[in-house]
Design a protein around this motif. Structure first.
Motif, PDB file in Angstrom:
ATOM      1  N   ASP A 109      27.317  37.689 -12.579  1.00 25.68           N
ATOM      2  CA  ASP A 109      25.867  37.658 -12.406  1.00 25.68           C
ATOM      3  C   ASP A 109      25.483  38.368 -11.122  1.00 25.68           C
ATOM      4  O   ASP A 109      26.273  38.496 -10.187  1.00 25.68           O
ATOM      5  CB  ASP A 109      25.320  36.223 -12.435  1.00 25.68           C
ATOM      6  N   GLY A 110      24.279  38.857 -11.114  1.00 21.04           N
ATOM      7  CA  GLY A 110      23.784  39.572  -9.943  1.00 21.04           C
ATOM      8  C   GLY A 110      22.277  39.631  -9.986  1.00 21.04           C
ATOM      9  O   GLY A 110      21.660  39.450 -11.037  1.00 21.04           O
ATOM     10  N   GLY A 111      21.687  39.843  -8.830  1.00 23.27           N
ATOM     11  CA  GLY A 111      20.236  39.910  -8.809  1.00 23.27           C
ATOM     12  C   GLY A 111      19.713  40.315  -7.455  1.00 23.27           C
ATOM     13  O   GLY A 111      20.481  40.574  -6.524  1.00 23.27           O
ATOM     14  N   PHE A 112      18.411  40.367  -7.369  1.00 27.55           N
ATOM     15  CA  PHE A 112      17.771  40.739  -6.107  1.00 27.55           C
ATOM     16  C   PHE A 112      16.472  39.980  -5.936  1.00 27.55           C
ATOM     17  O   PHE A 112      15.872  39.514  -6.906  1.00 27.55           O
ATOM     18  CB  PHE A 112      17.526  42.252  -6.047  1.00 27.55           C
ATOM     19  N   ASP A 113      16.055  39.834  -4.683  1.00 30.25           N
ATOM     20  CA  ASP A 113      14.732  39.309  -4.336  1.00 30.25           C
ATOM     21  C   ASP A 113      14.034  40.402  -3.524  1.00 30.25           C
ATOM     22  O   ASP A 113      14.622  40.931  -2.576  1.00 30.25           O
ATOM     23  CB  ASP A 113      14.828  38.094  -3.422  1.00 30.25           C
ATOM     24  N   LEU A 114      12.833  40.750  -3.892  1.00 25.25           N
ATOM     25  CA  LEU A 114      12.005  41.645  -3.080  1.00 25.25           C
ATOM     26  C   LEU A 114      10.847  40.816  -2.576  1.00 25.25           C
ATOM     27  O   LEU A 114      10.041  40.344  -3.379  1.00 25.25           O
ATOM     28  CB  LEU A 114      11.482  42.813  -3.922  1.00 25.25           C
ATOM     29  N   TYR A 115      10.777  40.574  -1.281  1.00 26.04           N
ATOM     30  CA  TYR A 115       9.737  39.680  -0.801  1.00 26.04           C
ATOM     31  C   TYR A 115       8.955  40.278   0.354  1.00 26.04           C
ATOM     32  O   TYR A 115       9.455  41.115   1.099  1.00 26.04           O
ATOM     33  CB  TYR A 115      10.311  38.310  -0.416  1.00 26.04           C
ATOM     34  N   SER A 116       7.725  39.843   0.452  1.00 24.94           N
ATOM     35  CA  SER A 116       6.902  40.210   1.600  1.00 24.94           C
ATOM     36  C   SER A 116       6.394  38.909   2.197  1.00 24.94           C
ATOM     37  O   SER A 116       5.965  38.006   1.480  1.00 24.94           O
ATOM     38  CB  SER A 116       5.755  41.116   1.176  1.00 24.94           C
ATOM     39  N   SER A 117       6.485  38.795   3.521  1.00 26.62           N
ATOM     40  CA  SER A 117       6.139  37.549   4.175  1.00 26.62           C
ATOM     41  C   SER A 117       5.287  37.816   5.406  1.00 26.62           C
ATOM     42  O   SER A 117       5.723  38.501   6.327  1.00 26.62           O
ATOM     43  CB  SER A 117       7.426  36.822   4.569  1.00 26.62           C
ATOM     44  N   ALA A 118       4.072  37.262   5.401  1.00 27.57           N
ATOM     45  CA  ALA A 118       3.194  37.418   6.561  1.00 27.57           C
ATOM     46  C   ALA A 118       3.752  36.672   7.754  1.00 27.57           C
ATOM     47  O   ALA A 118       3.644  37.122   8.891  1.00 27.57           O
ATOM     48  CB  ALA A 118       1.803  36.907   6.223  1.00 27.57           C
ATOM     49  N   SER A 119       4.394  35.510   7.518  1.00 29.07           N
ATOM     50  CA  SER A 119       4.897  34.740   8.651  1.00 29.07           C
ATOM     51  C   SER A 119       6.109  35.417   9.287  1.00 29.07           C
ATOM     52  O   SER A 119       6.257  35.435  10.505  1.00 29.07           O
ATOM     53  CB  SER A 119       5.244  33.315   8.213  1.00 29.07           C
ATOM     54  N   THR A 120       6.994  35.998   8.466  1.00 30.65           N
ATOM     55  CA  THR A 120       8.136  36.719   9.023  1.00 30.65           C
ATOM     56  C   THR A 120       7.663  37.916   9.839  1.00 30.65           C
ATOM     57  O   THR A 120       8.277  38.278  10.848  1.00 30.65           O
ATOM     58  CB  THR A 120       9.083  37.180   7.890  1.00 30.65           C
ATOM     59  N   ASP A 121       6.547  38.485   9.416  1.00 27.83           N
ATOM     60  CA  ASP A 121       5.960  39.596  10.171  1.00 27.83           C
ATOM     61  C   ASP A 121       5.570  39.151  11.573  1.00 27.83           C
ATOM     62  O   ASP A 121       5.520  39.952  12.506  1.00 27.83           O
ATOM     63  CB  ASP A 121       4.734  40.114   9.410  1.00 27.83           C
ATOM     64  N   ASN A 122       5.328  37.870  11.749  1.00 24.15           N
ATOM     65  CA  ASN A 122       4.913  37.348  13.054  1.00 24.15           C
ATOM     66  C   ASN A 122       6.069  37.108  14.014  1.00 24.15           C
ATOM     67  O   ASN A 122       5.863  36.596  15.112  1.00 24.15           O
ATOM     68  CB  ASN A 122       4.124  36.041  12.866  1.00 24.15           C
ATOM     69  N   ILE A 123       7.280  37.456  13.607  1.00 21.72           N
ATOM     70  CA  ILE A 123       8.402  37.399  14.553  1.00 21.72           C
ATOM     71  C   ILE A 123       8.120  38.354  15.711  1.00 21.72           C
ATOM     72  O   ILE A 123       8.359  38.054  16.873  1.00 21.72           O
ATOM     73  CB  ILE A 123       9.728  37.799  13.850  1.00 21.72           C
ATOM     74  N   ASP A 124       7.565  39.522  15.349  1.00 20.82           N
ATOM     75  CA  ASP A 124       7.312  40.540  16.361  1.00 20.82           C
ATOM     76  C   ASP A 124       5.868  40.596  16.817  1.00 20.82           C
ATOM     77  O   ASP A 124       5.582  41.064  17.890  1.00 20.82           O
ATOM     78  CB  ASP A 124       7.693  41.928  15.818  1.00 20.82           C
TER      79      ASP A 124
END
Lengths: 59, 398
Positions: free
Chosen positions: B87-102
């Motif tokens: 089995d195999g797969g992927f996640d493509l995600y966008s996160s506003a909170s992760t953007d706030n690391i920087d």
């Protein structure tokens, strides 16, 4: 105790039990729901899904 | 005369049957071959959430996130005993909170991907014993993981009870990323995380319409169990610190499933879990599905799930940590919370399949679409998180 209270069911009597909907596990489509629930809640495991590890979250 | 005719017919029949038996016996290469089918599942989901308690910004700030996920599972039946799974797969995600690391001010969402795959082997051994091994891994921008697992199960001779044992190990490594304003010092002492679990399960048939199972895990984790880009704000302090959590965690979940075939139109699938860990969280989870069979091949299942938990000993909301404790977090995943999820699933699976395609290069093999399924779920979690998930799945045999 659960085992002793059960009746013996022969193979030819398992028509209902062999129905796909009767599987004693999460559906393959539940994989995604179990994943996000384990991310968004402090509790996880005992459902065939993630038990901890494998991702960068407080899981 | 009539008796002679009957005798001749009976004799001819006996000779014919005898000849057929001899033919089968004389053909030493003839073997009865059990039909086995491999299968392929292709799954997709789209998940979207929003809330106002992101741990990246100390427990106050956007939790907006979208995640597009795909997974492919192949079970390749080699013969009546051996199966290989990939089995195999992927996640493509966008996160506003992760953007706030920087960037402390919410801006365009950060985008990233996670890729994972597993390779497994299972074998049906003697005495109704089945065992299997699996190795796999995953990678994302700040986290890499190697996974090893194995299981063994034993089914009773009448097929009514199964006992299983399994174990899992995750060997994980962080790429340490601190919030931008906190990169002047080292906040964590390791970039490693180890997770080990053992599970035991027992399933039994209760009667012709009921079956149940119980499973329990013991999970130990060690290493960096906090997230290095989570901020924590303290009372009377403007500067944040990096989240800090214990080096060790013990988790014990116990789950029970009970399925009941009520009648030809209605089934009930129920699940309950008790959870305890040594960080102070204990929780109860209950879910109920009620598949309604529209006909033999088409079912619709409304479902509801409820979860509540106590908070971890180290949790406090934004700006409420006093600094007197060694460990601290403002991650609401570890807070006292309750959540509700409800939705609807649809499953279409005709016995003869939905359609068939010839596999290129294998003229005598067909790829048969056996099942399509769809599920929608709406989720709310205190105090502010709301999410929606849409999942779609197909299953083929070949």
């Amino acid at each position: 105790m659960l085992s002793q209270s059960c009746t013996s069911v022969k193979g030819y009597q398992k028509m209902y039990l062999n129905d796909q909907e009767m599987l004693l596990s999460a559906r393959s489509l539940d994989y995604f729901c179990i994943n996000f629930q384990s991310y968004r809640e402090g509790a996880s495991g005992a459902n065939g899904g993630k038990v901890g590890g494998g991702c960068g979250c407080n899981e | 005369m009539q008796r002679i005719k009957i005798f001749l017919l009976f004799s001819l029949a006996c000779i014919s049957v005898n000849a057929q038996e001899k033919k089968v016996k004389s053909d030493s290469t003839f073997q009865i071959k059990k039909l086995t089918e491999s299968d392929l599942s292709v799954l997709f989901s789209y998940y979207q959430q929003d809330g106002n308690n992101s741990p990246v910004t100390g427990g106050l700030g956007t939790e907006l996130l979208t995640d597009l996920t795909s997974k492919i599972i192949v079970n390749l039946v080699l013969d009546d005993k051996n199966t290989i799974s990939i089995d195999g797969g992927f996640d493509l995600y966008s996160s506003a909170s992760t953007d706030n690391i920087d960037d402390f001010v919410s801006s365009a969402s950060s985008k990233d991907k996670r890729i994972h795959s597993n390779f497994g082997y299972s074998r049906k051994a003697k005495n109704n014993v089945t065992w299997g091994l699996k190795v796999g891994g995953s990678t994302e921008y700040d986290y890499n993981s190697l996974q090893l697992s194995g299981y063994v199960s034993k089914t009773s001779n009448d097929g009514n009870r199964t006992f299983g044992l399994s174990g899992q190990a995750f060997i994980d490594k962080w790429e340490i990323i601190y919030p931008s304003e906190l990169r002047t010092q080292q906040w964590v002492t390791t970039d490693q995380r180890r997770s080990y679990s053992v599970s035991a399960s027992f399933s039994t048939i209760i009667n012709k319409r009921m079956q149940a199972s119980i499973s329990a895990d013991i999970v130990t984790q060690s290493g960096l169990l906090s997230t290095p880009f989570h901020r924590v704000f303290f009372t009377n302090q403007t500067a944040a610190r990096v989240e800090r959590l214990p080096f060790y965690r013990l988790k014990i979940p116990v789950g029970v499933r009970f399925n009941y075939y009520v009648n030809d139109f209605l089934l009930l699938r129920s699940y309950y879990r008790f959870y305890w860990d040594d960080w102070g969280i204990s929780g109860h989870t209950f879910s109920l599905e009620a598949p309604v069979k529209i006909n033999r091949f088409f079912s619709v299942y409304p479902f509801y799930r409820y979860h509540r938990q106590s908070e971890a000993n180290y949790f406090a909301p934004f700006g409420e940590h006093t600094g007197e404790f060694q460990y601290y977090t403002s991650d609401y995943d570890l807070s006292r919370l309750s959540s509700h999820q409800f939705g609807l699933g649809v499953r279409y699976s005709p016995a003869e399949g939905i359609g068939a395609f010839r596999i290129p290069g294998k003229s005598n093999r067909l790829l048969t679409l056996k099942e399509v399924s769809f599920k929608y779920g709406h989720y709310t979690r205190t105090p502010s998180l709301v999410s929606n998930i849409i999942s779609f799945g197909t299953n083929f045999t070949f």
